[in-house]
Design a protein around this motif. Sequence first.
Motif, PDB file in Angstrom:
ATOM      1  N   THR A  14      -0.290   5.106  -3.335  1.00  0.00           N
ATOM      2  CA  THR A  14      -1.400   4.160  -3.440  1.00  0.00           C
ATOM      3  C   THR A  14      -1.252   3.067  -2.378  1.00  0.00           C
ATOM      4  N   LEU A  15      -2.341   2.405  -2.099  1.00  0.00           N
ATOM      5  CA  LEU A  15      -2.319   1.314  -1.132  1.00  0.00           C
ATOM      6  C   LEU A  15      -1.353   0.225  -1.575  1.00  0.00           C
ATOM      7  N   GLY A  16      -1.323  -0.084  -2.854  1.00  0.00           N
ATOM      8  CA  GLY A  16      -0.380  -1.074  -3.381  1.00  0.00           C
ATOM      9  C   GLY A  16       1.064  -0.657  -3.149  1.00  0.00           C
ATOM     10  N   GLN A  17       1.367   0.627  -3.340  1.00  0.00           N
ATOM     11  CA  GLN A  17       2.714   1.127  -3.101  1.00  0.00           C
ATOM     12  C   GLN A  17       3.067   1.036  -1.620  1.00  0.00           C
ATOM     13  N   GLU A  39      -7.594  -8.409   5.838  1.00  0.00           N
ATOM     14  CA  GLU A  39      -8.441  -7.287   6.231  1.00  0.00           C
ATOM     15  C   GLU A  39      -7.597  -6.031   6.336  1.00  0.00           C
ATOM     16  N   VAL A  40      -7.984  -5.012   5.558  1.00  0.00           N
ATOM     17  CA  VAL A  40      -7.278  -3.741   5.553  1.00  0.00           C
ATOM     18  C   VAL A  40      -8.305  -2.626   5.736  1.00  0.00           C
ATOM     19  N   THR A  41      -7.986  -1.675   6.628  1.00  0.00           N
ATOM     20  CA  THR A  41      -8.859  -0.516   6.789  1.00  0.00           C
ATOM     21  C   THR A  41      -8.054   0.755   6.571  1.00  0.00           C
ATOM     22  N   VAL A  42      -8.699   1.731   5.962  1.00  0.00           N
ATOM     23  CA  VAL A  42      -8.121   3.059   5.780  1.00  0.00           C
ATOM     24  C   VAL A  42      -9.063   4.021   6.481  1.00  0.00           C
ATOM     25  N   ASN A  43      -8.554   4.692   7.496  1.00  0.00           N
ATOM     26  CA  ASN A  43      -9.367   5.599   8.307  1.00  0.00           C
ATOM     27  C   ASN A  43     -10.623   4.888   8.817  1.00  0.00           C
ATOM     28  N   ASP A  44     -10.444   3.657   9.292  1.00  0.00           N
ATOM     29  CA  ASP A  44     -11.491   2.816   9.884  1.00  0.00           C
ATOM     30  C   ASP A  44     -12.558   2.337   8.898  1.00  0.00           C
ATOM     31  N   LEU A  45     -12.312   2.460   7.606  1.00  0.00           N
ATOM     32  CA  LEU A  45     -13.221   1.946   6.578  1.00  0.00           C
ATOM     33  C   LEU A  45     -12.529   0.813   5.825  1.00  0.00           C
ATOM     34  N   SER A  46     -13.232  -0.288   5.622  1.00  0.00           N
ATOM     35  CA  SER A  46     -12.665  -1.436   4.911  1.00  0.00           C
ATOM     36  C   SER A  46     -12.241  -1.028   3.501  1.00  0.00           C
ATOM     37  N   GLY A  64      -2.800  -8.296  11.519  1.00  0.00           N
ATOM     38  CA  GLY A  64      -1.632  -9.153  11.617  1.00  0.00           C
ATOM     39  C   GLY A  64      -0.335  -8.544  11.114  1.00  0.00           C
ATOM     40  N   MET A  65      -0.408  -7.353  10.513  1.00  0.00           N
ATOM     41  CA  MET A  65       0.787  -6.721   9.941  1.00  0.00           C
ATOM     42  C   MET A  65       1.143  -5.406  10.623  1.00  0.00           C
ATOM     43  N   GLY A  66       0.165  -4.735  11.207  1.00  0.00           N
ATOM     44  CA  GLY A  66       0.441  -3.494  11.907  1.00  0.00           C
ATOM     45  C   GLY A  66      -0.403  -2.320  11.454  1.00  0.00           C
ATOM     46  N   GLU A  67      -0.019  -1.170  11.991  1.00  0.00           N
ATOM     47  CA  GLU A  67      -0.704   0.082  11.694  1.00  0.00           C
ATOM     48  C   GLU A  67       0.290   1.059  11.089  1.00  0.00           C
ATOM     49  N   PHE A  68      -0.198   1.850  10.150  1.00  0.00           N
ATOM     50  CA  PHE A  68       0.647   2.791   9.422  1.00  0.00           C
ATOM     51  C   PHE A  68      -0.041   4.145   9.339  1.00  0.00           C
TER      52      PHE A  68
END
Length: 73
Positions: A14-17, A39-46, A64-68
């Motif tokens: 999960t995103l929280g994990q 601001e968080v995006t998953v596969n370019d979707l907010s 501000g935190m990076g890409e995963f």
Amino acid sequence: MKKIKIKSGEDFITLGQLLKVAGIIQTGGEAKYFLSKNEVTVNDLSESRRGKKLREGDQIKITGMGEFTITRS
């Protein structure tokens, strides 16, 4: 880009994990607040749901935190 591995035998994380594994938050309870303020995006979707299921190949960007990226191994 940092790689986050899905545990053996599981289909998703999960995103929280992900936030905990990546060291961005300390406890699961912080996830909802963090997602409401950043601001968080998953596969370019907010995305703002801490329970969002992330599967192999998904790309996550946190301002501000990076890409995963999610991997199996």
